[in-house]
Design an enzyme around this catalytic site. Structure first.
Site, PDB file in Angstrom:
ATOM      1  N   ASN A 264     -56.282 -36.865   9.281  1.00 28.40           N
ATOM      2  CA  ASN A 264     -55.917 -38.080   8.486  1.00 28.40           C
ATOM      3  C   ASN A 264     -56.420 -39.362   9.316  1.00 28.40           C
ATOM      4  O   ASN A 264     -57.168 -39.404  10.211  1.00 28.40           O
ATOM      5  CB  ASN A 264     -54.138 -38.132   8.609  1.00 28.40           C
ATOM      6  CG  ASN A 264     -53.748 -38.295   9.943  1.00 28.40           C
ATOM      7  OD1 ASN A 264     -53.976 -39.454  10.337  1.00 28.40           O
ATOM      8  ND2 ASN A 264     -52.934 -37.392  10.367  1.00 28.40           N
TER       9      ASN A 264
ATOM     10  N   LYS B 237     -67.954 -20.360  11.372  1.00 29.66           N
ATOM     11  CA  LYS B 237     -68.116 -21.213  10.344  1.00 29.66           C
ATOM     12  C   LYS B 237     -68.208 -20.693   8.891  1.00 29.66           C
ATOM     13  O   LYS B 237     -69.032 -19.733   8.750  1.00 29.66           O
ATOM     14  CB  LYS B 237     -69.524 -21.891  10.550  1.00 29.66           C
ATOM     15  CG  LYS B 237     -69.719 -23.242   9.680  1.00 29.66           C
ATOM     16  CD  LYS B 237     -70.918 -23.850   9.795  1.00 29.66           C
ATOM     17  CE  LYS B 237     -71.268 -24.803   8.563  1.00 29.66           C
ATOM     18  NZ  LYS B 237     -72.798 -25.306   8.569  1.00 29.66           N
TER      19      LYS B 237
ATOM     20  N   PRO C  83     -44.797 -27.568  13.023  1.00 32.04           N
ATOM     21  CA  PRO C  83     -43.077 -28.032  13.127  1.00 32.04           C
ATOM     22  C   PRO C  83     -43.174 -29.353  13.130  1.00 32.04           C
ATOM     23  O   PRO C  83     -44.017 -30.028  13.420  1.00 32.04           O
ATOM     24  CB  PRO C  83     -43.225 -27.359  14.745  1.00 32.04           C
ATOM     25  CG  PRO C  83     -44.498 -27.302  15.052  1.00 32.04           C
ATOM     26  CD  PRO C  83     -45.506 -27.161  14.031  1.00 32.04           C
TER      27      PRO C  83
ATOM     28  N   ILE D  60     -41.936 -32.203  14.641  1.00 31.90           N
ATOM     29  CA  ILE D  60     -41.471 -32.788  16.123  1.00 31.90           C
ATOM     30  C   ILE D  60     -40.361 -33.548  16.128  1.00 31.90           C
ATOM     31  O   ILE D  60     -39.514 -33.517  17.202  1.00 31.90           O
ATOM     32  CB  ILE D  60     -42.761 -33.238  16.845  1.00 31.90           C
ATOM     33  CG1 ILE D  60     -44.047 -32.291  16.601  1.00 31.90           C
ATOM     34  CG2 ILE D  60     -42.665 -33.825  18.093  1.00 31.90           C
ATOM     35  CD1 ILE D  60     -45.464 -32.983  16.801  1.00 31.90           C
TER      36      ILE D  60
ATOM     37  N   PHE E 289     -41.276 -43.071  12.741  1.00 36.74           N
ATOM     38  CA  PHE E 289     -42.140 -44.068  11.666  1.00 36.74           C
ATOM     39  C   PHE E 289     -42.132 -43.432  10.436  1.00 36.74           C
ATOM     40  O   PHE E 289     -41.846 -42.214  10.325  1.00 36.74           O
ATOM     41  CB  PHE E 289     -43.471 -43.991  12.280  1.00 36.74           C
ATOM     42  CG  PHE E 289     -43.777 -45.387  13.066  1.00 36.74           C
ATOM     43  CD1 PHE E 289     -43.414 -45.441  14.547  1.00 36.74           C
ATOM     44  CD2 PHE E 289     -44.593 -46.504  12.716  1.00 36.74           C
ATOM     45  CE1 PHE E 289     -43.482 -46.343  15.268  1.00 36.74           C
ATOM     46  CE2 PHE E 289     -44.636 -47.562  13.426  1.00 36.74           C
ATOM     47  CZ  PHE E 289     -44.136 -47.661  14.804  1.00 36.74           C
TER      48      PHE E 289
ATOM     49  N   LYS F 117     -33.461 -36.520   9.171  1.00 43.72           N
ATOM     50  CA  LYS F 117     -33.982 -36.305  10.591  1.00 43.72           C
ATOM     51  C   LYS F 117     -33.261 -36.513  11.352  1.00 43.72           C
ATOM     52  O   LYS F 117     -33.193 -36.343  12.523  1.00 43.72           O
ATOM     53  CB  LYS F 117     -35.345 -36.714  10.628  1.00 43.72           C
ATOM     54  CG  LYS F 117     -36.244 -36.243   9.550  1.00 43.72           C
ATOM     55  CD  LYS F 117     -38.145 -36.565  10.409  1.00 43.72           C
ATOM     56  CE  LYS F 117     -38.916 -36.337   9.283  1.00 43.72           C
ATOM     57  NZ  LYS F 117     -40.295 -36.137   9.925  1.00 43.72           N
TER      58      LYS F 117
HETATM   59  O1  PMT Z   1     -52.509 -45.122  13.724  1.00 40.68           O
HETATM   60  P1  PMT Z   1     -52.892 -46.281  12.969  1.00 40.68           P
HETATM   61  O2  PMT Z   1     -54.163 -46.360  12.454  1.00 40.68           O
HETATM   62  O3  PMT Z   1     -52.514 -47.615  13.699  1.00 40.68           O
HETATM   63  O4  PMT Z   1     -51.743 -46.334  12.062  1.00 40.68           O
HETATM   64  C1  PMT Z   1     -50.239 -46.217  12.106  1.00 40.68           C
HETATM   65  C2  PMT Z   1     -49.701 -45.327  11.502  1.00 40.68           C
HETATM   66  C3  PMT Z   1     -49.591 -45.623   9.845  1.00 40.68           C
HETATM   67  C4  PMT Z   1     -50.163 -43.761  11.448  1.00 40.68           C
HETATM   68  C5  PMT Z   1     -48.025 -45.435  11.872  1.00 40.68           C
HETATM   69  O5  PMT Z   1     -47.751 -46.736  11.710  1.00 40.68           O
HETATM   70  C6  PMT Z   1     -47.122 -44.435  11.149  1.00 40.68           C
HETATM   71  O6  PMT Z   1     -46.698 -44.739   9.983  1.00 40.68           O
HETATM   72  N1  PMT Z   1     -46.959 -43.285  11.659  1.00 40.68           N
HETATM   73  C7  PMT Z   1     -46.047 -42.139  10.997  1.00 40.68           C
HETATM   74  C8  PMT Z   1     -47.128 -41.506  10.116  1.00 40.68           C
HETATM   75  C9  PMT Z   1     -46.516 -40.330   9.387  1.00 40.68           C
HETATM   76  O7  PMT Z   1     -46.721 -39.038   9.866  1.00 40.68           O
HETATM   77  O8  PMT Z   1     -45.387 -40.477   8.573  1.00 40.68           O
HETATM   78  P2  PMT Z   1     -44.281 -39.651   7.913  1.00 40.68           P
HETATM   79  O9  PMT Z   1     -43.609 -40.624   7.151  1.00 40.68           O
HETATM   80  O10 PMT Z   1     -45.184 -38.382   7.375  1.00 40.68           O
HETATM   81  O11 PMT Z   1     -43.730 -38.776   9.077  1.00 40.68           O
HETATM   82  C10 PMT Z   1     -42.340 -39.443   9.504  1.00 40.68           C
HETATM   83  C11 PMT Z   1     -41.943 -39.136  10.890  1.00 40.68           C
HETATM   84  O12 PMT Z   1     -42.019 -37.886  11.406  1.00 40.68           O
HETATM   85  C12 PMT Z   1     -42.996 -39.664  11.811  1.00 40.68           C
HETATM   86  O13 PMT Z   1     -42.427 -40.535  12.825  1.00 40.68           O
HETATM   87  C13 PMT Z   1     -44.080 -38.770  12.344  1.00 40.68           C
HETATM   88  O14 PMT Z   1     -44.513 -38.770  13.636  1.00 40.68           O
HETATM   89  C14 PMT Z   1     -43.037 -37.641  12.178  1.00 40.68           C
HETATM   90  N2  PMT Z   1     -43.386 -36.397  12.145  1.00 40.68           N
HETATM   91  C15 PMT Z   1     -43.999 -35.848  10.751  1.00 40.68           C
HETATM   92  C16 PMT Z   1     -44.366 -34.704  10.666  1.00 40.68           C
HETATM   93  C17 PMT Z   1     -44.341 -33.813  11.628  1.00 40.68           C
HETATM   94  N3  PMT Z   1     -44.755 -32.327  11.434  1.00 40.68           N
HETATM   95  N4  PMT Z   1     -43.995 -33.740  13.009  1.00 40.68           N
HETATM   96  C18 PMT Z   1     -43.365 -35.357  12.928  1.00 40.68           C
HETATM   97  O15 PMT Z   1     -43.032 -35.370  14.128  1.00 40.68           O
END
Ligand code: PMT
Length: 410
Positions: free
Chosen positions: A210, A289, A305, A307, A323, A341
Site C-alpha cells: 500500500n 516467479k 492477524p 495486531i 489509527f 477493537k
Molecule cells: O505512512 P503515511 O504515508 O504517513 O500515511 C499515514 C497513514 C494514512 C498510513 C496513517 O495515518 C494511518 O491511517 N494508518 C492506519 C492505516 C490503516 O491500516 O487503517 P485501518 O483503518 O485499515 O486499520 C485500523 C487500525 O488497525 C490501524 O491502527 C492499523 O495499524 C491496525 N491494523 C489493521 C490491520 C491489521 N491486520 N492489523 C492492525 O493492527
C-alpha cells in the site's frame, strides 16, 4: 541534548550589536537539525547584511512586509503557519515594546501576531534600558501572554557598562528552544509505535502493498521520544531514517509485524498502531516467479492477524491507540473501530482527501475516545504528531496514577 530534527524555526533578528551573534545562532540551529528562515527588521540590516543570513540559512531572508516577491515566495502568513517556533534574537527594547502593544507595522511584528507557534525572545540592550520601568512592564506583560523570555545574561556590554542586557549565547538559546519540544509529558513511559506499510509476497518479485510512506508513524515516534518516552518503532519497509532517540525494528509482512509487536508488548505502557497493515496475504506465495501465460490469474487471499485488536485484547493490555484510514463518515467509522477493537483512543484520517493521509507531508485527524473527541486540523505530520502525543499523554495520565505504570487500568 540539542536535537531539533525536523523543526521549523523562524529566527527574527532586530537591530542591536548582538545581531552578529545571530549568525552563529543560525549555524547552531541548523547543526541541531532545524530548518531556519530568517526575518530581519530594517534596523537589523544596519548591523549585519541579509546576505550573511541567507548564506548561513540557505534560504532567502525576509525583511519587508509588503514585498511582492517575498510574499509570493513565502508571505508573512505562510511563514507564521510554517514556523514550529519563532525566536527573536536579539530582541531590542524597541521590539519588546512593539510586541507588547501588538504592533503589526513590519514583517517580524506581524508574523509574531499571526503565528500559532510559541514565540521566544532573547532580549539584548543596555542595562539601564533593561532595568527601565517601561521595559520591565513590557516584559511582564509579554511573559503573562505566554511569550518565552530567554535571558538576558549579565556581563560587560558593548557600551562599556557592566550589568544585565547581554543576549544569551547561541548554544544556550539552542538548548532552550530544544526544551520547548522536550515536554516530558511521557517521561519514563515505554511506547511502542508501528509505522509504514506491510508487504505480502505473491512470488519472489511481486507483492501486495500500500502507499504508506511511514511519515505519520515516524513523526509520532519522534514526538513520543521528545515527550520523554522510551520508544520502540516497528516499521514496515520505508525510505526514512530512524527518528533520533528511538529503537527501530524492521519487518516486512503483517505476520512479522505481529510477531515483533508481541515480542515487545509485555514491557510497554502505550501502543500506537500507525502502520497500514495488510488485511490479507496470499495464501500460498509462489516459490518461483509466476510466468505470464495470457490467462487470468487467481490468487487466494487469507486474512492476516489484526495486531491492534490482539494487543487490545491482552489481559494486561497497554493504553491502546489505533489509527483509522477512512474515506467517508470518518468520525462514525472511527468510533465503530474504537469499540470493535476495544481501544482507548483512535485517530482517524480521511485518506480520500488530496494532500493528506497516505504518502503526504500533511494530515488532519479526528481523535475519538470513549466520551470525547478532538479535531486536529490539517497541519504538517510532525506538528500533528506532537498534538496527538500531548492528547495521548493527557488521556493516559487521566487513567493512570504516577506510580502505576499503566497495565491495569481497564
Ligand atoms: O505512512 P503515511 O504515508 O504517513 O500515511 C499515514 C497513514 C494514512 C498510513 C496513517 O495515518 C494511518 O491511517 N494508518 C492506519 C492505516 C490503516 O491500516 O487503517 P485501518 O483503518 O485499515 O486499520 C485500523 C487500525 O488497525 C490501524 O491502527 C492499523 O495499524 C491496525 N491494523 C489493521 C490491520 C491489521 N491486520 N492489523 C492492525 O493492527
Amino acid at each position: 541534548m540539542t536535537d531539533l530534527s525536523s523543526k521549523r524555526v523562524v529566527l527574527g533578528v532586530t537591530g542591536g550589536i548582538a545581531a552578529y551573534k545571530s549568525a552563529d545562532l543560525v549555524r547552531r540551529l541548523r547543526e541541531a537539525g532545524a530548518d531556519v528562515r530568517v526575518v530581519m527588521t530594517r534596523s537589523a540590516t544596519e548591523f549585519v547584511t541579509p546576505l550573511t543570513f541567507q548564506a548561513l540559512s540557505n534560504h532567502p531572508v525576509a525583511t519587508t512586509l509588503l514585498d511582492a516577491d517575498a510574499e509570493q515566495a513565502m508571505g508573512h502568513i505562510a511563514l507564521a503557519r510554517w514556523a514550529d517556533v519563532v525566536l527573536v534574537a536579539p530582541a531590542s527594547a524597541n521590539f519588546l515594546s512593539r510586541l507588547a502593544r501588538g504592533a503589526a507595522d513590519d514583517l517580524l511584528s506581524t508574523l509574531c501576531l499571526a503565528t500559532g507557534a510559541p514565540v521566544a525572545v532573547a532580549p539584548a540592550m543596555n542595562r539601564q534600558m533593561w532595568d527601565n520601568r517601561a521595559t520591565v512592564d513590557n516584559v511582564t506583560l509579554l511573559r503573562s501572554r505566554g511569550i518565552y523570555i530567554y535571558g538576558p545574561a549579565e556581563g560587560m556590554q558593548a557600551c562599556g557598562e557592566t550589568g544585565p542586557g547581554r543576549m544569551l549565547e547561541p548554544a544556550d538559546l539552542v538548548r532552550r528552544v530544544t526544551g520547548l519540544f522536550a515536554t516530558g509529558r511521557l517521561a519514563g513511559r515505554r511506547v511502542l509505535v508501528t509505522a509504514g506499510p506491510t508487504l505480502e509476497d505473491i512470488d519472489p518479485v511481486r507483492f501486495i502493498g500500500n502507499r504508506s510512506s511511514g511519515k505519520m508513524g515516524y513523526a509520532v515516534a519522534l514526538a513520543a521520544a521528545e515527550a520523554g518516552a522510551n520508544v520502540v518503532l516497528i516499521s514496515g519497509p520505508v525510505a526514512l531514517p530512524a527518528p533520533p532517540r528511538t529503537r527501530r525494528i524492521d519487518v516486512r509482512t503483517a505476520q512479522q509485524m505481529h510477531d515483533a509487536v508481541m515480542a515487545q508488548i509485555g514491557a510497554q505502557d502505550i501502543f500506537i498502531g500507525a502502520a497500514a497493515v495488510a488485511d490479507y496475504r496470499v495464501a500460498q506465495a509462489a516459490e518461483q516467479k509466476i510466468k505470464k501465460d495470457g490467462q487470468a490469474l487467481q490468487l487466494t487471499l487469507t486474512p492476516t492477524p489484526d495486531i491492534l485488536a490482539a494487543v487490545a485484547a491482552l489481559p494486561d493490555a497497554p493504553f491502546c491507540v489505533g489509527f483509522a484510514a477512512e474515506t467517508e463518515a470518518v468520525a462514525q467509522n472511527a468510533r465503530t473501530k474504537l469499540a470493535a477493537k476495544g481501544l482507548d483512543m483512535i485517530a482517524a484520517n480521511n485518506v480520500a482527501v488530496d494532500g493528506i493521509g497516505f504518502d503526504a507531508d500533511e494530515n488532519a485527524l479526528t481523535v475519538c475516545w470513549r466520551g470525547g473527541a478532538r479535531e486536529l486540523p490539517r497541519a504538517p505530520k510532525d506538528r500533528l504528531a506532537r498534538e496527538l502525543i500531548s492528547l495521548i499523554a493527557e488521556r493516559y495520565h487521566e487513567t493512570h496514577t504516577t506510580e502505576d505504570t499503566g497495565r491495569t487500568h481497564r
